[in-house]
Design an enzyme around this catalytic site. Structure first.
Site, PDB file in Angstrom:
ATOM      1  N   LYS A   1      16.181 -10.727   2.005  1.00 19.61           N
ATOM      2  CA  LYS A   1      16.519 -10.130   1.999  1.00 19.61           C
ATOM      3  C   LYS A   1      15.435  -8.988   3.628  1.00 19.61           C
ATOM      4  CE  LYS A   1      15.601  -5.798   0.002  1.00 19.61           C
ATOM      5  NZ  LYS A   1      14.377  -5.333   0.564  1.00 19.61           N
ATOM      6  N   ASN A   2      13.779  -9.523   2.851  1.00 16.43           N
ATOM      7  CA  ASN A   2      13.159  -8.399   4.016  1.00 16.43           C
ATOM      8  C   ASN A   2      12.970  -8.980   5.351  1.00 16.43           C
ATOM      9  OD1 ASN A   2      12.770  -6.510   2.699  1.00 16.43           O
ATOM     10  ND2 ASN A   2      10.748  -7.133   1.760  1.00 16.43           N
TER      11      ASN A   2
ATOM     12  N   ARG B   1      16.066   1.666   4.163  1.00 17.82           N
ATOM     13  CA  ARG B   1      14.232   1.799   4.891  1.00 17.82           C
ATOM     14  C   ARG B   1      14.469   0.991   6.327  1.00 17.82           C
ATOM     15  NH1 ARG B   1      10.664   4.962   4.798  1.00 17.82           N
ATOM     16  NH2 ARG B   1       8.964   4.653   5.492  1.00 17.82           N
TER      17      ARG B   1
ATOM     18  N   CYS C   1      13.774   3.016  -0.413  1.00 11.93           N
ATOM     19  CA  CYS C   1      13.174   3.409  -2.127  1.00 11.93           C
ATOM     20  C   CYS C   1      11.966   3.764  -2.068  1.00 11.93           C
ATOM     21  CB  CYS C   1      12.911   1.604  -2.736  1.00 11.93           C
ATOM     22  SG  CYS C   1      14.065   0.837  -3.534  1.00 11.93           S
TER      23      CYS C   1
ATOM     24  N   ARG D   1       5.683   6.844   2.916  1.00 17.01           N
ATOM     25  CA  ARG D   1       5.811   5.736   3.768  1.00 17.01           C
ATOM     26  C   ARG D   1       5.864   6.817   4.896  1.00 17.01           C
ATOM     27  NH1 ARG D   1      10.112   2.130   0.977  1.00 17.01           N
ATOM     28  NH2 ARG D   1       9.085   0.707   1.490  1.00 17.01           N
ATOM     29  N   PRO D   2       4.914   6.969   5.363  1.00 20.50           N
ATOM     30  CA  PRO D   2       4.478   7.633   7.110  1.00 20.50           C
ATOM     31  C   PRO D   2       4.617   5.967   8.168  1.00 20.50           C
ATOM     32  CG  PRO D   2       2.315   7.480   5.789  1.00 20.50           C
ATOM     33  CD  PRO D   2       3.204   6.365   5.026  1.00 20.50           C
ATOM     34  N   ILE D   3       5.014   6.394   9.943  1.00 15.19           N
ATOM     35  CA  ILE D   3       5.719   5.596  10.033  1.00 15.19           C
ATOM     36  C   ILE D   3       4.868   5.776  11.619  1.00 15.19           C
ATOM     37  CG2 ILE D   3       7.756   5.189   9.606  1.00 15.19           C
ATOM     38  CD1 ILE D   3       8.790   6.823  11.961  1.00 15.19           C
ATOM     39  N   ASP D   4       3.437   6.791  11.037  1.00 15.08           N
ATOM     40  CA  ASP D   4       2.538   6.344  12.007  1.00 15.08           C
ATOM     41  C   ASP D   4       2.054   5.918  13.121  1.00 15.08           C
ATOM     42  OD1 ASP D   4       1.207   6.539   9.721  1.00 15.08           O
ATOM     43  OD2 ASP D   4      -0.492   6.114  11.298  1.00 15.08           O
ATOM     44  N   GLN D   5       1.678   4.105  12.276  1.00 16.05           N
ATOM     45  CA  GLN D   5       1.686   3.404  13.504  1.00 16.05           C
ATOM     46  C   GLN D   5       2.465   2.233  14.030  1.00 16.05           C
ATOM     47  OE1 GLN D   5      -1.433   1.922  12.410  1.00 16.05           O
ATOM     48  NE2 GLN D   5      -1.687   3.817  11.527  1.00 16.05           N
TER      49      GLN D   5
ATOM     50  N   ASP E   1       5.703  -5.798  -4.244  1.00 19.44           N
ATOM     51  CA  ASP E   1       7.064  -5.884  -4.691  1.00 19.44           C
ATOM     52  C   ASP E   1       6.977  -7.072  -6.204  1.00 19.44           C
ATOM     53  OD1 ASP E   1       7.777  -3.887  -2.087  1.00 19.44           O
ATOM     54  OD2 ASP E   1       8.289  -5.935  -1.950  1.00 19.44           O
TER      55      ASP E   1
ATOM     56  N   ARG F   1      21.128  -3.556  -3.829  1.00 14.65           N
ATOM     57  CA  ARG F   1      20.461  -3.240  -3.203  1.00 14.65           C
ATOM     58  C   ARG F   1      19.848  -5.145  -2.065  1.00 14.65           C
ATOM     59  NH1 ARG F   1      16.925   1.293  -1.247  1.00 14.65           N
ATOM     60  NH2 ARG F   1      16.164  -0.160   0.345  1.00 14.65           N
TER      61      ARG F   1
HETATM   62  C1  UD1 Z   1       7.652  -4.048   3.341  1.00 15.10           C
HETATM   63  C2  UD1 Z   1       8.827  -4.197   2.452  1.00 15.10           C
HETATM   64  C3  UD1 Z   1       8.207  -3.221   1.005  1.00 15.10           C
HETATM   65  C4  UD1 Z   1       7.600  -3.741   0.726  1.00 15.10           C
HETATM   66  C5  UD1 Z   1       5.885  -3.418   1.722  1.00 15.10           C
HETATM   67  C6  UD1 Z   1       4.965  -4.103   1.207  1.00 15.10           C
HETATM   68  C7  UD1 Z   1      10.626  -4.527   4.619  1.00 15.10           C
HETATM   69  C8  UD1 Z   1      12.176  -3.470   4.440  1.00 15.10           C
HETATM   70  N1  UD1 Z   1      10.154  -3.768   3.123  1.00 15.10           N
HETATM   71  O1  UD1 Z   1       7.867  -1.884   3.661  1.00 15.10           O
HETATM   72  O2  UD1 Z   1       9.195  -4.147   0.333  1.00 15.10           O
HETATM   73  O3  UD1 Z   1       7.044  -3.572  -0.299  1.00 15.10           O
HETATM   74  O4  UD1 Z   1       6.774  -3.917   3.244  1.00 15.10           O
HETATM   75  O5  UD1 Z   1       4.766  -5.225   0.861  1.00 15.10           O
HETATM   76  O6  UD1 Z   1      10.272  -5.440   4.411  1.00 15.10           O
HETATM   77  N2  UD1 Z   1       1.759   3.002   6.139  1.00 15.10           N
HETATM   78  C9  UD1 Z   1       1.168   3.863   6.652  1.00 15.10           C
HETATM   79  N3  UD1 Z   1       2.070   3.915   8.202  1.00 15.10           N
HETATM   80  C10 UD1 Z   1       2.374   3.482   8.690  1.00 15.10           C
HETATM   81  C11 UD1 Z   1       3.348   2.324   8.060  1.00 15.10           C
HETATM   82  C12 UD1 Z   1       2.979   2.327   6.890  1.00 15.10           C
HETATM   83  O7  UD1 Z   1       0.264   4.664   6.125  1.00 15.10           O
HETATM   84  O8  UD1 Z   1       3.052   3.340   9.929  1.00 15.10           O
HETATM   85  C13 UD1 Z   1       1.273   2.549   4.741  1.00 15.10           C
HETATM   86  C14 UD1 Z   1       2.702   2.604   3.654  1.00 15.10           C
HETATM   87  O9  UD1 Z   1       2.059   4.197   3.403  1.00 15.10           O
HETATM   88  C15 UD1 Z   1       1.563   1.418   3.140  1.00 15.10           C
HETATM   89  C16 UD1 Z   1       0.856   0.399   3.592  1.00 15.10           C
HETATM   90  O10 UD1 Z   1       1.101   1.396   4.709  1.00 15.10           O
HETATM   91  O11 UD1 Z   1       0.418   2.196   2.097  1.00 15.10           O
HETATM   92  C17 UD1 Z   1       2.579  -0.227   3.384  1.00 15.10           C
HETATM   93  O12 UD1 Z   1       3.132  -0.184   3.670  1.00 15.10           O
HETATM   94  P1  UD1 Z   1       4.617  -1.207   5.089  1.00 15.10           P
HETATM   95  O13 UD1 Z   1       3.639  -3.156   4.799  1.00 15.10           O
HETATM   96  O14 UD1 Z   1       4.591  -1.213   5.842  1.00 15.10           O
HETATM   97  O15 UD1 Z   1       5.529  -1.402   4.268  1.00 15.10           O
HETATM   98  P2  UD1 Z   1       7.164  -1.062   4.711  1.00 15.10           P
HETATM   99  O16 UD1 Z   1       7.377  -2.038   5.462  1.00 15.10           O
HETATM  100  O17 UD1 Z   1       8.049   0.287   4.447  1.00 15.10           O
END
Ligand code: UD1
Length: 425
Positions: A23-24, A93, A117, A122-126, A308, A402
């Site tokens: 899926k991912n 997501r 979920c 789940r911030p997106i700053d990166q 997961d 999902r």
């Molecule tokens: C993806 C997977 C999810 C899995 C996760 C970790 C998909 C669609 N989802 O989620 O199933 O549980 O990887 O393997 O592939 N973070 C920041 N800033 C950012 C981005 C992330 O602080 O800009 C933090 C998050 O809060 C978290 C960590 O980084 O603590 C890892 O998150 P991330 O690897 O980005 O997970 P997702 O891509 O959301």
């Protein structure tokens, strides 16, 4: 109509089951088709609701999409919009991967903040840092990610503060269209990162280093359509492995990649289950009997133990002998399903700002009415229901749908007794 799963617990899973496509991986690869500028066919797609949501987004943008149960042909040539509204983006997501893809290909994107979920902040700053390093202007006002490439992205060096899966994918998508070379350091190494890199290369891109800490991309190369098959689903494989051990069964999982499963395999062996990797074929056999031992788990980016799979694993640990500790290092809200397991007789407590769960093994769980709070929580409850004495009703199974294709059908083919019915029954 809302549905529930009714599980008659206590059966042992036996037989052969085939894993579906990841899926991912699919969620990253489908938006990447925009980069081809030509039709692409994606095969081995899981038939799950998250993929339906991406299909709807593509059609809302103007793409022509045709679908069979496990493949999708996408023609991006008639795309005439770069806007993804909240109604579409909130369904999953991965809707935010359209930002990286559209920013690179069309020079702009306006995508409502993503759903997915509720397992943490789940911030997106990166992601934003990466787009800005490539020369884009990005704002997140009014609940939308609005990005502008200011005439064209330019390759750059980007260091991620943590190996974020989503940021790695989004920056790869944008950088593949940027002019010049990009280096992304401290990237995620999950199998679907490698799958996306392989897909970008199959379209004519130049991506090296996926699966290591550093990815290098030569951007702006001409891309073309292709046919590509998605890798097996690592998390579905793991869920089935855990279900086999939890029911003290004997299950051969076909179409799985054992190298992706090493962290889970190590823990199942430590518990006393037997795990055999198929020789000369992509399969894993999991067997267990009697009492299994407790283990401690710390979730980590790949190749560490996947976050997961910690929720499904917690169901198995509920009846292991002794006390297990699960340290969830990635997401701060991923133990909510333990409240539901307590209704089934599980004993657990959660401390350290909701990160650390302690699970006291009990001899048996009993059936109860429980509610899935997210996708993998749902999988944990299914496993608990299979193990429990009596009947378990699981509500809010929209989360399970999902991400798992025909989960109850696969489990029933292995001997489980599960009915899907109206939630009102
Ligand atoms: C993806 C997977 C999810 C899995 C996760 C970790 C998909 C669609 N989802 O989620 O199933 O549980 O990887 O393997 O592939 N973070 C920041 N800033 C950012 C981005 C992330 O602080 O800009 C933090 C998050 O809060 C978290 C960590 O980084 O603590 C890892 O998150 P991330 O690897 O980005 O997970 P997702 O891509 O959301």
């Amino acid at each position: 109509m809302a549905e529930k799963l009714r599980i008659y617990g206590g059966t042992h899973l036996h037989g052969v089951v085939t894993v579906n496509g990841g899926k991912n991986a699919a969620l990253a690869i489908i938006p990447a088709v925009l980069l081809a500028g030509e039709p692409c066919t994606i095969e081995n797609l899981p038939n799950v609701n998250d993929i339906n949501a991406l299909e709807d987004i593509l059609q809302s943008l103007g793409a022509i999409v045709s679908r069979t149960e496990n493949s999708m042909t996408i023609d991006p040539r008639r795309i005439n919009s770069t806007v993804v509204s909240e109604a579409f983006a909130s369904r999953l997501r991965a809707s935010y991967y359209f930002v990286g893809a559209m920013l690179g290909v069309y020079g702009k994107a306006d995508v409502a903040l993503p759903g997915g979920c509720a397992i943490g902040a789940r911030p997106i700053d990166q992601h934003i840092k990466g787009f800005e390093a490539l020369g884009a202007t990005v704002s997140t006002d009014d609940g939308h990610i609005v990005a502008d490439a200011n005439g064209g992205l330019v390759g750059s060096e980007i260091y991620l503060d943590m190996p974020s899966v989503g940021a790695t994918i989004n920056i790869m998508l944008a950088a593949a269209s940027a002019k010049g070379n990009t280096t992304i350091v401290n990237v995620a190494k999950e199998p679907h990162i490698v799958d996306l890199a392989n897909f970008l290369n199959a379209m004519g891109g130049w991506v090296k280093g996926a699966g290591t800490d550093t990815i290098r991309i030569r951007g702006g190369r001409p891309m073309h359509g292709c046919t590509y098959a998605i890798i097996p689903d690592q998390i579905e494989t793991g869920t089935l492995m855990i279900a086999a051990a939890a029911t003290r069964g004997d299950v051969l999982i076909r179409g799985a990649l054992p190298t992706h499963m090493e962290a889970l395999t190590a823990k199942l062996l430590e518990m006393g289950a037997k795990v055999d990797e198929g020789i000369g074929e992509d399969s894993i056999r999991v067997r267990a009997e009697g009492v299994l031992r407790h283990v401690n788990i710390k979730t980590q980016p790949y190749p560490g133990f996947p976050t997961d799979l910690q929720q499904p694993m917690s169901a198995l640990l509920s009846t292991a002998k002794g006390t297990s500790v699960i340290n969830e290092t990635l997401f701060e809200n991923r133990h909510r399903h333990l409240d539901e397991l307590r209704k089934m007789g599980g004993i657990s407590s959660v401390e350290d700002n909701r990160r650390i769960a302690t699970i006291e093994g009990v001899p048996a769980l009993h059936g109860a009415s429980v509610t899935a709070t997210d996708l993998r929580a749902g999988a944990a409850l299914v496993i608990a229901g299979l193990m429990a004495d009596g009947i378990t009703d699981i509500y809010d199974i929209k989360y399970i749908d999902r991400g798992y294709e025909h989960l109850e059908q696969k489990l029933c083919a292995l001997g489980a007794i599960i009915e899907r019915m109206s939630a009102d029954e």
